[in-house]
Structures are given as structure tokens and as C-alpha cells.
Design a protein around this motif. Structure first.
Motif, mmCIF file in Angstrom:
data_model
loop_
_atom_site.group_PDB
_atom_site.id
_atom_site.type_symbol
_atom_site.label_atom_id
_atom_site.label_comp_id
_atom_site.label_asym_id
_atom_site.label_seq_id
_atom_site.Cartn_x
_atom_site.Cartn_y
_atom_site.Cartn_z
ATOM 1 N N UNK A 345 0.370 -1.203 0.257
ATOM 2 C CA UNK A 345 0.260 0.348 0.318
ATOM 3 C C UNK A 345 0.789 1.236 -0.321
ATOM 4 N N UNK A 346 2.213 1.047 1.127
ATOM 5 C CA UNK A 346 2.729 2.153 1.047
ATOM 6 C C UNK A 346 3.669 2.917 -0.711
ATOM 7 N N UNK A 347 3.946 2.250 -1.167
ATOM 8 C CA UNK A 347 4.791 1.283 -2.110
ATOM 9 C C UNK A 347 3.778 2.137 -3.216
ATOM 10 N N UNK A 348 2.955 1.890 -3.245
ATOM 11 C CA UNK A 348 1.890 2.143 -4.573
ATOM 12 C C UNK A 348 1.568 3.194 -4.105
ATOM 13 N N UNK A 349 0.903 4.007 -2.970
ATOM 14 C CA UNK A 349 0.827 5.049 -3.145
ATOM 15 C C UNK A 349 1.900 6.314 -3.015
ATOM 16 N N UNK A 350 2.919 6.019 -2.874
ATOM 17 C CA UNK A 350 4.188 7.157 -2.829
ATOM 18 C C UNK A 350 4.373 6.971 -4.492
ATOM 19 N N UNK A 351 4.397 5.503 -5.522
ATOM 20 C CA UNK A 351 4.783 5.662 -6.443
ATOM 21 C C UNK A 351 3.796 6.679 -7.797
ATOM 22 N N UNK A 361 3.506 14.052 -10.637
ATOM 23 C CA UNK A 361 2.390 13.593 -9.016
ATOM 24 C C UNK A 361 1.286 13.481 -9.316
ATOM 25 N N UNK A 362 0.701 12.542 -8.895
ATOM 26 C CA UNK A 362 -0.780 12.700 -8.827
ATOM 27 C C UNK A 362 -1.621 13.224 -8.042
ATOM 28 N N UNK A 363 -2.967 13.585 -8.070
ATOM 29 C CA UNK A 363 -3.289 14.074 -7.129
ATOM 30 C C UNK A 363 -3.983 13.657 -5.922
ATOM 31 N N UNK A 364 -4.432 13.342 -4.954
ATOM 32 C CA UNK A 364 -4.650 12.936 -3.546
ATOM 33 C C UNK A 364 -6.032 11.872 -4.366
ATOM 34 N N UNK A 365 -6.883 12.649 -5.019
ATOM 35 C CA UNK A 365 -8.520 12.044 -4.397
ATOM 36 C C UNK A 365 -8.073 10.955 -5.765
ATOM 37 N N UNK A 366 -7.523 11.150 -7.164
ATOM 38 C CA UNK A 366 -6.917 10.002 -7.999
ATOM 39 C C UNK A 366 -6.331 8.611 -7.056
ATOM 40 N N UNK A 367 -5.166 9.343 -6.593
ATOM 41 C CA UNK A 367 -4.757 8.071 -6.264
ATOM 42 C C UNK A 367 -5.461 7.837 -5.769
ATOM 43 N N UNK A 368 -6.195 7.695 -4.503
ATOM 44 C CA UNK A 368 -6.969 7.316 -3.487
ATOM 45 C C UNK A 368 -7.527 6.520 -4.611
ATOM 46 N N UNK A 369 -8.135 6.565 -5.459
ATOM 47 C CA UNK A 369 -9.652 6.207 -6.245
ATOM 48 C C UNK A 369 -8.338 4.651 -6.974
ATOM 49 N N UNK A 390 -5.723 7.440 7.276
ATOM 50 C CA UNK A 390 -4.132 8.437 7.752
ATOM 51 C C UNK A 390 -3.871 8.969 5.852
ATOM 52 N N UNK A 391 -4.209 8.781 5.783
ATOM 53 C CA UNK A 391 -3.602 8.825 4.178
ATOM 54 C C UNK A 391 -3.805 10.784 3.883
ATOM 55 N N UNK A 392 -4.919 11.417 4.504
ATOM 56 C CA UNK A 392 -4.846 12.506 3.541
ATOM 57 C C UNK A 392 -3.348 13.477 4.264
ATOM 58 N N UNK A 393 -3.848 12.697 5.791
ATOM 59 C CA UNK A 393 -2.343 13.263 6.582
ATOM 60 C C UNK A 393 -0.958 13.334 6.160
ATOM 61 N N UNK A 394 -1.171 11.869 5.975
ATOM 62 C CA UNK A 394 0.447 11.144 5.078
ATOM 63 C C UNK A 394 0.815 12.347 3.407
ATOM 64 N N UNK A 395 -0.372 12.376 2.973
ATOM 65 C CA UNK A 395 -0.098 13.438 1.404
ATOM 66 C C UNK A 395 0.204 14.815 1.786
ATOM 67 N N UNK A 396 -0.426 15.201 2.909
ATOM 68 C CA UNK A 396 -0.033 16.210 3.547
ATOM 69 C C UNK A 396 1.227 16.520 3.633
#
Length: 420
Positions: A345-351, A361-369, A390-396
Motif C-alpha cells: 500500500x505504501x509503495x503504490x501510494x508513494x509511486x 505527481x498524481x493528486x490525492x483523490x486520483x491516487x486513492x481512487x 491516515x492517507x490525507x495526513x500522510x499526503x499533506x
């Protein structure tokens, strides 16, 4: 005083107090028993002297009763309050007592005909709280010959006077206090030694840990030199994985293995040819097969390296998928190590959220989708349940962060979970 020193001081103090609490009553008991035995020994010696003086040892003659009576009267006026003398067959020849003896005589337990062969005594508490010592002594012509013929028996009762009780109490209390104080002083003396040894061990452990972490970072930098996208990505993805794992309750060696494995997940790329690793376009099937060998090569690098053995779980399984469609072993579900499922999860989200030479970089909503779409196929649903909150906090926190920023974030986690 740091927390370790405080814990050590408390533990040593607790052990010292417990030892004092145990040793003091024991020393009290031993001191009291010793005092009793001293009184009894003195009384036996004195009675033996008087019995010999009054010819009341060999009690078989016609004047045995007369000698026994005189001896009993003399003894009852000295160290004993009651004196009883029996002949060799256990028949009472004489009895004498003073006022102290008269006061306690009726409370003494009765016994049968004397037949003992060795001196003994008993300590008794009588009504009204007088303390009584009762002595039983077999009489022989020679006091040193314990195997000689028994010619009679002497029994004496001593009511221990208040002054002697106070003296015994004071001696016993002094012995108990000395033992207790010695236990506490031992604790005080041991504390600096323990602290020094612990500090030395801690320093050496830190040095070993520092060398391990330096080795981990050196391996990370080595692959980063070959793949410029890897350096900051290693720090970020290890930090994200650690944050997820903290929320899921991982700690100790499991957390340390996760951090090391996340940081070194792509270490096997060191063995991939530059033509494939740095190819700007899409890899063909043959090149893809070679690229995927980085997993096995990574396993070989970290396996057998002691401290880095724990990284194996992530290095070996970071491309496996929840539904079994990943590689290289195509394992699925919970057969994939938890550390690898968290890392995925961490790897793909960061990528998705990071800038790469070939993409923005992809936006938060698109990455979470994308992550939501692949939950249950690529990603463990339980890990996503935790990450989602916790994803929004990590993204910001990672937005626009530099490699130095990411390195500092990971260093904070390393210091926490590696107890530095």
C-alpha cells in the motif's frame, strides 16, 4: 536521571527493600534463638556445677533424695525458678521453686516419666505473658560423656525476667537492623556499578545499531546511484509503511524488520543491467523477465546478513498481490507476510503521488481512487482500512518534501523503534 537510570534505581531499591524485609525477620529469629540457647547453656552449666557440688549426680544411693533436695533448693534460688530432680528410673526425688516458679507452675504442660538421652529445652508463653524456658538434662557422672550411663534427670524452669527480655529484644533488633541496613547499603553500592555496565552495554549496542543502519543506508544509496528515483522513494515509503504499522500495533523486531525491508525493497536492482534499469520506455517481455529477477537477487543480498534477515519478508514479497496475481511466487491473502502487505500500500501510494522523470505527481483523490479500486485484488482490505483514515495526513506531510525532508522523517521513526 534518565528513564533507564530511574527504572534501575527503583528496581535495585525494591530488591534491597525486599531482601531487607526477608533478612531482618530471619536475623531477628536467629538472634533470639541464639540468645535463648545462650541462656539455656549457661543454666545447664551452672546446674551441673551445683549438682556435682551437692553430690546429686549419682542418685542410686540411700541418701540420694537428701542430696537431690539440697541441690534443688540451691538451684531454684539461682538461675532457675523451678528445679526438679529425678533418679535414673525417672522417679522424682526432689522439687523446689521460688515465687516466680509458683506463679507459672500450674500453667506448665505435664509430661510422663523422663526417658530422654540428650539435653533439650522448650520456649513457652504462659498466661499473663511471662516468657518461660524449660530445660531437660539427663545426668551422667561425666558431663562430656554423652554415651555414659544416665544416673538421673534434671528439669529446670526459668521465668525470663523483664531486663533480660529487653536485653534480648535490643540485641535481636540491632542484628535485624544491621542486616536490613547492609541490604540497603549493598543496593546503594551496586547501583553505580550497574549503571556503568549498562551504559557501556548501551553504548556498544548503539555502535552496533549505528553500523547496521549505516549499512542499510549504504545499500540504499548504492541502488539510488543507479536509479535516481529510488533514493527519496526509499525514505518516503519506509516512513509511510512504519506509520501504517504503528497504527496496526506492530512493534519491536517486527517493526524494525518492516522498516529495513521497506528501505531495501529494491536492493536487488543493483544486479539489473543499466540498459534495462534505466530504459526510458516500456520494457519488452524479455526485459520484463530480467527486471523481475531483482526480487530474487534482493533476497540473496539480505539473506544471511544477520540483522538484515528480517528485511527478507518485504524484499521477497513486495510484488505479491492479495489475489495471488503478483510475482515471483504468486502467493495470496494472509500467506503474504503482513510487512509485505503493508509495504504494498505504501509503495503504490508513494509511486502515484510522486513526481518521476516520466510522469507528474498524481493528486490525492486520483491516487486513492486507484488504491480503492485495487483493494481486494492487489491490496489487503484490512491494511487499506487502516491506511484510509491516515492517507490525507500522510499526503499533506509528503507534498513537496525533499529527499532530506523524507530522510529526517524516517530517521525519527528509526530512533523511536530502534531505541536510539
Amino acid at each position: 536521571m534518565n528513564p533507564f537510570q530511574k527504572r534501575t534505581a527503583i528496581r535495585i531499591a525494591a530488591v534491597s527493600i525486599i531482601l531487607a524485609a526477608i533478612a531482618s525477620p530471619v536475623s531477628w529469629f536467629v538472634a533470639r534463638e541464639s540468645a535463648e540457647e545462650s541462656i539455656v547453656s549457661l543454666a545447664i552449666e551452672e546446674s551441673d556445677r551445683l549438682l556435682h557440688h551437692h553430690n546429686a549426680i549419682d542418685l542410686s544411693g540411700t541418701d540420694a533424695a537428701e542430696h537431690a533436695t539440697v541441690a534443688a533448693r540451691t538451684i531454684a534460688g539461682g538461675l532457675f525458678d523451678i528445679a526438679e530432680i529425678y533418679d535414673g528410673k525417672g522417679r522424682k526425688l526432689a522439687e523446689s521453686m521460688n515465687k516466680g516458679g509458683e506463679a507459672v507452675e500450674k500453667f506448665l504442660p505435664h509430661h510422663g516419666t523422663p526417658s530422654y538421652t540428650a539435653a533439650s529445652y522448650e520456649s513457652l508463653k504462659i498466661a499473663g505473658e511471662p516468657w518461660v524456658l524449660r530445660v531437660f538434662v539427663p545426668l551422667r557422672n561425666s558431663a562430656t560423656d554423652t554415651n555414659g550411663l544416665i544416673t538421673g534427670y534434671f528439669e529446670g524452669v526459668r521465668v525470663v525476667p523483664a531486663w533480660q527480655k529487653e536485653q534480648m529484644f535490643a540485641s535481636s533488633l540491632t542484628a535485624a537492623l544491621m542486616i536490613g541496613l547492609a541490604s540497603l547499603l549493598c543496593g546503594v553500592a551496586i547501583y553505580p556499578v550497574v549503571i556503568r555496565l549498562s551504559a557501556d552495554n548501551e553504548r556498544k549496542a548503539r555502535e552496533v545499531l549505528d553500523s547496521h543502519i549505516s549499512m542499510m543506508e549504504a545499500l540504499g544509496r548504492a541502488i539510488a546511484k543507479r536509479d535516481s528515483d529510488t533514493g527519496a522513494h526509499n525514505y518516503r515509503v519506509a516512513w509511510i509503511a512504519a506509520r501504517i504499522a504503528e497504527r496496526m500495533g506492530l512493534m519491536g523486531s517486527a517493526m524494525q524488520a518492516l522498516i529495513a525491508g521497506s528501505f531495501l525493497h529494491d536492493v536487488g536492482k543493483i544486479g539489473i543491467p543499466d540498459a534495462i534499469l534505466l530504459k526510458p520506455g516500456k520494457l519488452d517481455d524479455a526485459e520484463l523477465v530480467i527486471m523481475r529477477t531483482h526480487v530474487a537477487q534482493g533476497e540473496e543480498i539480505v539473506t544471511g546478513m544477520g540483522w538484515l534477515d528480517g528485511a527478507n519478508a518485504v524484499v521477497a514479497a513486495h510484488h505479491e498481490k492479495w489475489d495471488g496475481s503478483g510475482y515471483p511466487h504468486k502467493v495470496s491473502g494472509e500467506t503474504i507476510p503482513l510487512a509485505a502487505r503493508i509495504f504494498a500500500v505504501a509503495d503504490v501510494f508513494d509511486a502515484l503521488c510522486s513526481k518521476r522523470p516520466y510522469k507528474e505527481p498524481m493528486g490525492f483523490e486520483a491516487a486513492m481512487a486507484i488504491l480503492e479500486k485495487d483493494t481486494g485484488s492487489h491490496f489487503d482490505p484490512s491494511v487499506m482500512t487502516v491506511f484510509r483514515t491516515m492517507a490525507p495526513e500522510i499526503f499533506n506531510r509528503l507534498a513537496n518534501s525533499t529527499e532530506s525532508d523524507a530522510r529526517q522523517l524516517l530517521e525519527d521513526r528509526v530512533r523511536q523503534h530502534f531505541e536510539m
